[in-house]
Design a protein around this motif. Structure first.
Motif, PDB file in Angstrom:
ATOM      1  N   ASP A 149      -9.875 -59.735 -30.607  1.00 36.47           N
ATOM      2  CA  ASP A 149      -9.263 -60.620 -31.588  1.00 36.47           C
ATOM      3  C   ASP A 149      -7.754 -60.629 -31.336  1.00 36.47           C
ATOM      4  O   ASP A 149      -7.221 -59.724 -30.692  1.00 36.47           O
ATOM      5  N   VAL A 273     -16.351 -61.743 -32.333  1.00 38.08           N
ATOM      6  CA  VAL A 273     -14.923 -61.811 -32.643  1.00 38.08           C
ATOM      7  C   VAL A 273     -14.664 -62.880 -33.697  1.00 38.08           C
ATOM      8  O   VAL A 273     -13.890 -62.675 -34.648  1.00 38.08           O
ATOM      9  N   VAL A 277     -12.802 -61.546 -37.866  1.00 36.18           N
ATOM     10  CA  VAL A 277     -11.425 -61.603 -38.368  1.00 36.18           C
ATOM     11  C   VAL A 277     -11.353 -61.620 -39.891  1.00 36.18           C
ATOM     12  O   VAL A 277     -10.630 -60.816 -40.502  1.00 36.18           O
TER      13      VAL A 277
END
Length: 333
Positions: A149, A273, A277
């Motif tokens: 990320d 990913v 987040v």
């Protein structure tokens, strides 16, 4: 009797449609500095290993050593080149000192998102020279690339909301490129692996660092870094690689099994990913970390101040302008 037994075994394997060479079991050593706590990077590795062993019907056995049990991040590429291990999943920043093209992923504010990175990789970004250099110079055959990320700003005492906030602070950097960007912004960088960040923050050795959200969670940085500034500084990648001599010793069908499993690993990590987040930011908030989003005008100022790092890199690397051109070409308006 030994000759008769060998002939009988060969006849049996041929009857099953397997050549004698293909019937041999291959044992591979896989080393990664990543700990299992780095879940979105670790789970795809686990699945890669399981897929290879299953699809090869036991002809490939992969012994995995994680958390730097054999080699840390800086040692992985040399160990692979020497043949001390067969497979590594190295983060590109660590070997970027010897393969400068790898710095493309930590050039400041270059990629808009992981989706932008994927478009560039799909259009052949890594094939502009980096992949061939790893193979020719370091005996490392690239099996796949998958993202971390984006790098964000962690800080101990005050938030990083502008270029002025970078000045005068001691920063833990990951590569020569992010170190150069921090210098251009007025910071004082010092190279440091992620395993040392917690104590460095806790003891006041560093004031801040650019790192992915996953690093902060995996290394419990939310306990010692009280501010997180979202700036999308860079997007690093994990490069799944195998020793060239070991790769070339494998029969084509086993190479195909490994290649397909590596591609699945890449796709899975991209998906993980994307889902990670928002969940990660919630965890930081719950831990009491103050989260700021750097305003567009301040980001643009940082981008302009750090542009010399990109220009310098472009002149140092073979085909440098072509990398940058492809990144711009795959950028969506």
């Amino acid at each position: 009797m030994k000759k008769a037994l060998t002939a009988a075994l060969a006849a049996c394997t041929l009857a099953l449609g397997i050549s004698p060479a293909h019937a041999q079991e291959v044992e591979l050593t896989f080393s990664t500095y990543l700990p299992p706590a780095y879940e979105y990077a670790w789970k795809p590795i686990e699945n890669f290993v399981q897929t290879v062993e299953k699809e090869s019907q036991g002809r490939i056995k992969i012994n995995v050593f994680h958390s730097g049990q054999l080699f840390d991040g800086y040692e992985e590429l040399p160990a692979l080149s020497r043949g001390d291990v067969d497979i590594v999943n190295m983060t590109s920043t660590y070997p970027s000192g010897t393969v400068p093209a790898l710095n493309i992923f930590t050039l400041p504010f270059l990629f808009d998102s992981t989706a932008h990175l994927k478009r560039a990789l799909d259009q052949g970004l890594f094939k502009l020279g980096a992949e061939q250099e790893l193979r020719d110079t370091h005996d490392a055959v690239v099996l796949g690339l998958a993202p971390w990320d984006p790098y964000e700003f962690y800080s101990r005492k005050t938030p990083i909301n502008s270029a002025a906030d970078v000045k005068g602070k001691v920063w833990a950097s990951t590569s020569s490129m992010d170190a150069r960007a921090l210098q251009l912004l007025g910071g004082s960088p010092t190279g440091m692996p992620s395993s040392e960040l917690y104590l460095a923050f806790d003891r006041g050795v560093i004031d801040a660092t650019p790192r992915p959200l996953l690093t902060g969670i995996g290394r419990n940085l939310y306990e010692v870094a009280k501010f997180l500034s979202i700036a999308n500084v860079g997007i690093d990648v994990s490069v799944l690689t195998i020793n060239r001599k070991k790769w070339e010793s494998l029969p084509p069908d086993l190479q195909e099994i490994i290649s397909k499993a590596a591609n699945q690993r890449d796709q899975e990590q991209f998906e993980r990913v994307s889902a990670f987040v928002d969940h990660a930011l919630q965890r930081y908030e719950q831990a009491g970390v103050t989260i700021n989003r750097v305003e567009p005008a301040q980001l643009e100022e940082m981008r302009q101040l750090t542009r010399p790092a990109i220009d310098e890199w472009s002149k140092q690397v073979d085909n440098g302008p072509a990398y940058l051109e492809l990144i711009e070409k795959t950028r969506q308006p």
